[in-house]
Design a protein around this motif. Structure first.
Motif, PDB file in Angstrom:
ATOM      1  N   SER A 163       0.824  -1.200   0.000  1.00  0.00           N
ATOM      2  CA  SER A 163       0.000   0.000   0.000  1.00  0.00           C
ATOM      3  C   SER A 163       0.869   1.265   0.000  1.00  0.00           C
ATOM      4  O   SER A 163       1.973   1.278   0.527  1.00  0.00           O
ATOM      5  CB  SER A 163      -0.901  -0.006   1.231  1.00  0.00           C
ATOM      6  OG  SER A 163      -1.581   1.211   1.355  1.00  0.00           O
ATOM      7  N   GLU A 164       0.327   2.327  -0.557  1.00  0.00           N
ATOM      8  CA  GLU A 164       1.016   3.617  -0.527  1.00  0.00           C
ATOM      9  C   GLU A 164       0.818   4.325   0.809  1.00  0.00           C
ATOM     10  O   GLU A 164       1.405   5.369   1.058  1.00  0.00           O
ATOM     11  CB  GLU A 164       0.502   4.507  -1.663  1.00  0.00           C
ATOM     12  CG  GLU A 164      -0.965   4.865  -1.495  1.00  0.00           C
ATOM     13  CD  GLU A 164      -1.516   5.646  -2.661  1.00  0.00           C
ATOM     14  OE1 GLU A 164      -1.354   6.878  -2.680  1.00  0.00           O
ATOM     15  OE2 GLU A 164      -2.105   5.009  -3.542  1.00  0.00           O
ATOM     16  N   PHE A 165      -0.007   3.752   1.677  1.00  0.00           N
ATOM     17  CA  PHE A 165      -0.339   4.389   2.954  1.00  0.00           C
ATOM     18  C   PHE A 165       0.494   3.833   4.101  1.00  0.00           C
ATOM     19  O   PHE A 165       0.761   2.643   4.177  1.00  0.00           O
ATOM     20  CB  PHE A 165      -1.822   4.195   3.280  1.00  0.00           C
ATOM     21  CG  PHE A 165      -2.738   4.733   2.223  1.00  0.00           C
ATOM     22  CD1 PHE A 165      -2.723   6.080   1.895  1.00  0.00           C
ATOM     23  CD2 PHE A 165      -3.600   3.895   1.549  1.00  0.00           C
ATOM     24  CE1 PHE A 165      -3.563   6.578   0.911  1.00  0.00           C
ATOM     25  CE2 PHE A 165      -4.446   4.390   0.566  1.00  0.00           C
ATOM     26  CZ  PHE A 165      -4.420   5.727   0.255  1.00  0.00           C
ATOM     27  N   LEU A 166       0.861   4.714   5.003  1.00  0.00           N
ATOM     28  CA  LEU A 166       1.508   4.322   6.241  1.00  0.00           C
ATOM     29  C   LEU A 166       0.455   3.732   7.186  1.00  0.00           C
ATOM     30  O   LEU A 166       0.687   2.739   7.860  1.00  0.00           O
ATOM     31  CB  LEU A 166       2.166   5.547   6.889  1.00  0.00           C
ATOM     32  CG  LEU A 166       2.747   5.382   8.282  1.00  0.00           C
ATOM     33  CD1 LEU A 166       3.952   4.450   8.223  1.00  0.00           C
ATOM     34  CD2 LEU A 166       3.150   6.724   8.863  1.00  0.00           C
ATOM     35  N   LEU A 167      -0.708   4.369   7.207  1.00  0.00           N
ATOM     36  CA  LEU A 167      -1.839   3.936   8.031  1.00  0.00           C
ATOM     37  C   LEU A 167      -3.034   3.683   7.136  1.00  0.00           C
ATOM     38  O   LEU A 167      -3.299   4.468   6.225  1.00  0.00           O
ATOM     39  CB  LEU A 167      -2.196   5.022   9.058  1.00  0.00           C
ATOM     40  CG  LEU A 167      -1.076   5.474   9.978  1.00  0.00           C
ATOM     41  CD1 LEU A 167      -1.495   6.721  10.729  1.00  0.00           C
ATOM     42  CD2 LEU A 167      -0.696   4.371  10.936  1.00  0.00           C
ATOM     43  N   GLU A 168      -3.752   2.623   7.423  1.00  0.00           N
ATOM     44  CA  GLU A 168      -4.903   2.283   6.585  1.00  0.00           C
ATOM     45  C   GLU A 168      -5.986   1.633   7.444  1.00  0.00           C
ATOM     46  O   GLU A 168      -5.693   0.823   8.319  1.00  0.00           O
ATOM     47  CB  GLU A 168      -4.441   1.310   5.501  1.00  0.00           C
ATOM     48  CG  GLU A 168      -5.450   1.062   4.416  1.00  0.00           C
ATOM     49  CD  GLU A 168      -4.856   0.211   3.305  1.00  0.00           C
ATOM     50  OE1 GLU A 168      -4.244   0.787   2.385  1.00  0.00           O
ATOM     51  OE2 GLU A 168      -4.984  -1.020   3.383  1.00  0.00           O
ATOM     52  N   ARG A 169      -7.228   2.017   7.179  1.00  0.00           N
ATOM     53  CA  ARG A 169      -8.371   1.403   7.850  1.00  0.00           C
ATOM     54  C   ARG A 169      -9.325   0.955   6.764  1.00  0.00           C
ATOM     55  O   ARG A 169      -9.691   1.738   5.891  1.00  0.00           O
ATOM     56  CB  ARG A 169      -9.040   2.429   8.766  1.00  0.00           C
ATOM     57  CG  ARG A 169     -10.358   2.072   9.411  1.00  0.00           C
ATOM     58  CD  ARG A 169     -10.367   0.935  10.428  1.00  0.00           C
ATOM     59  NE  ARG A 169      -9.342   0.854  11.418  1.00  0.00           N
ATOM     60  CZ  ARG A 169      -9.430   1.265  12.675  1.00  0.00           C
ATOM     61  NH1 ARG A 169     -10.512   1.851  13.109  1.00  0.00           N
ATOM     62  NH2 ARG A 169      -8.435   1.086  13.507  1.00  0.00           N
ATOM     63  N   GLN A 170      -9.720  -0.306   6.805  1.00  0.00           N
ATOM     64  CA  GLN A 170     -10.664  -0.843   5.826  1.00  0.00           C
ATOM     65  C   GLN A 170     -12.001  -1.072   6.511  1.00  0.00           C
ATOM     66  O   GLN A 170     -12.070  -1.778   7.519  1.00  0.00           O
ATOM     67  CB  GLN A 170     -10.139  -2.149   5.240  1.00  0.00           C
ATOM     68  CG  GLN A 170      -8.904  -1.948   4.409  1.00  0.00           C
ATOM     69  CD  GLN A 170      -8.424  -3.231   3.754  1.00  0.00           C
ATOM     70  OE1 GLN A 170      -9.105  -4.239   3.733  1.00  0.00           O
ATOM     71  NE2 GLN A 170      -7.225  -3.184   3.210  1.00  0.00           N
ATOM     72  N   TRP A 171     -13.018  -0.450   5.965  1.00  0.00           N
ATOM     73  CA  TRP A 171     -14.381  -0.601   6.429  1.00  0.00           C
ATOM     74  C   TRP A 171     -15.245  -0.997   5.238  1.00  0.00           C
ATOM     75  O   TRP A 171     -14.777  -1.071   4.103  1.00  0.00           O
ATOM     76  CB  TRP A 171     -14.918   0.713   6.997  1.00  0.00           C
ATOM     77  CG  TRP A 171     -14.585   0.980   8.434  1.00  0.00           C
ATOM     78  CD1 TRP A 171     -13.901   0.179   9.294  1.00  0.00           C
ATOM     79  CD2 TRP A 171     -14.924   2.151   9.176  1.00  0.00           C
ATOM     80  NE1 TRP A 171     -13.791   0.774  10.514  1.00  0.00           N
ATOM     81  CE2 TRP A 171     -14.418   1.984  10.471  1.00  0.00           C
ATOM     82  CE3 TRP A 171     -15.608   3.306   8.864  1.00  0.00           C
ATOM     83  CZ2 TRP A 171     -14.578   2.946  11.467  1.00  0.00           C
ATOM     84  CZ3 TRP A 171     -15.761   4.264   9.841  1.00  0.00           C
ATOM     85  CH2 TRP A 171     -15.261   4.079  11.136  1.00  0.00           C
ATOM     86  N   TYR A 172     -16.526  -1.168   5.519  1.00  0.00           N
ATOM     87  CA  TYR A 172     -17.519  -1.408   4.484  1.00  0.00           C
ATOM     88  C   TYR A 172     -18.529  -0.279   4.617  1.00  0.00           C
ATOM     89  O   TYR A 172     -18.913   0.091   5.730  1.00  0.00           O
ATOM     90  CB  TYR A 172     -18.174  -2.775   4.679  1.00  0.00           C
ATOM     91  CG  TYR A 172     -18.968  -3.236   3.500  1.00  0.00           C
ATOM     92  CD1 TYR A 172     -18.336  -3.702   2.347  1.00  0.00           C
ATOM     93  CD2 TYR A 172     -20.350  -3.192   3.514  1.00  0.00           C
ATOM     94  CE1 TYR A 172     -19.066  -4.117   1.252  1.00  0.00           C
ATOM     95  CE2 TYR A 172     -21.089  -3.618   2.417  1.00  0.00           C
ATOM     96  CZ  TYR A 172     -20.438  -4.075   1.300  1.00  0.00           C
ATOM     97  OH  TYR A 172     -21.157  -4.483   0.205  1.00  0.00           O
ATOM     98  N   ALA A 173     -18.928   0.316   3.501  1.00  0.00           N
ATOM     99  CA  ALA A 173     -19.812   1.484   3.532  1.00  0.00           C
ATOM    100  C   ALA A 173     -21.055   1.257   2.694  1.00  0.00           C
ATOM    101  O   ALA A 173     -21.014   0.571   1.674  1.00  0.00           O
ATOM    102  CB  ALA A 173     -19.067   2.713   3.007  1.00  0.00           C
ATOM    103  N   VAL A 174     -22.154   1.861   3.160  1.00  0.00           N
ATOM    104  CA  VAL A 174     -23.416   1.849   2.420  1.00  0.00           C
ATOM    105  C   VAL A 174     -23.840   3.308   2.266  1.00  0.00           C
ATOM    106  O   VAL A 174     -24.014   4.024   3.254  1.00  0.00           O
ATOM    107  CB  VAL A 174     -24.506   1.043   3.149  1.00  0.00           C
ATOM    108  CG1 VAL A 174     -25.805   1.061   2.353  1.00  0.00           C
ATOM    109  CG2 VAL A 174     -24.049  -0.388   3.414  1.00  0.00           C
ATOM    110  N   SER A 175     -23.979   3.737   1.012  1.00  0.00           N
ATOM    111  CA  SER A 175     -24.353   5.126   0.736  1.00  0.00           C
ATOM    112  C   SER A 175     -25.833   5.335   1.037  1.00  0.00           C
ATOM    113  O   SER A 175     -26.597   4.367   1.157  1.00  0.00           O
ATOM    114  CB  SER A 175     -24.073   5.467  -0.733  1.00  0.00           C
ATOM    115  OG  SER A 175     -25.008   4.827  -1.568  1.00  0.00           O
TER     116      SER A 175
END
Length: 105
Positions: free
Chosen positions: A2-14
């Motif tokens: 990843s290009e990120f130092l910190l990353e959070r993966q969630w799931y989203a519903v618009s």
């Protein structure tokens, strides 16, 4: 990688029911003239990355985390729903910075 130092993966519903993986990311801080800055990605919430600055690298990361939490709060107030993963429990913008550490507003 990843290009990120910190990353959070969630799931989203618009608000209109679209469902997708949400990846929030903060790149490693880089000194830019006199200040330190982190590039921030809000994934599917905003296609344009932002640059968040601080007086040193630690402060830049703190400010970047607060920026993401505030923006996710804005989307939550606009009707977006967030989950830890596709089949997981609800996630809150406060979960991004830890409860009780500071206010998002």
């Amino acid at each position: 990688m990843s290009e990120f130092l910190l990353e959070r993966q969630w799931y989203a519903v618009s608000p209109d029911g679209e469902r997708a993986e949400l990846i929030l990311g903060i790149a490693a801080p880089v000194k830019d003239h006199l200040d330190w800055g982190c590039t921030v990605s809000l994934g599917i919430l905003d296609s344009h990355p932002s640059r968040i600055y601080g007086v040193d690298s630690w402060h830049a990361v703190q400010q970047a985390m607060l920026f993401i939490a505030r923006r996710v709060t804005h989307f939550s107030e606009a009707g977006w729903l967030f989950y830890w993963d596709k089949d997981g429990g609800p996630a809150s913008p406060a979960d991004l910075i830890g409860s009780g550490l500071c206010q998002l507003t």
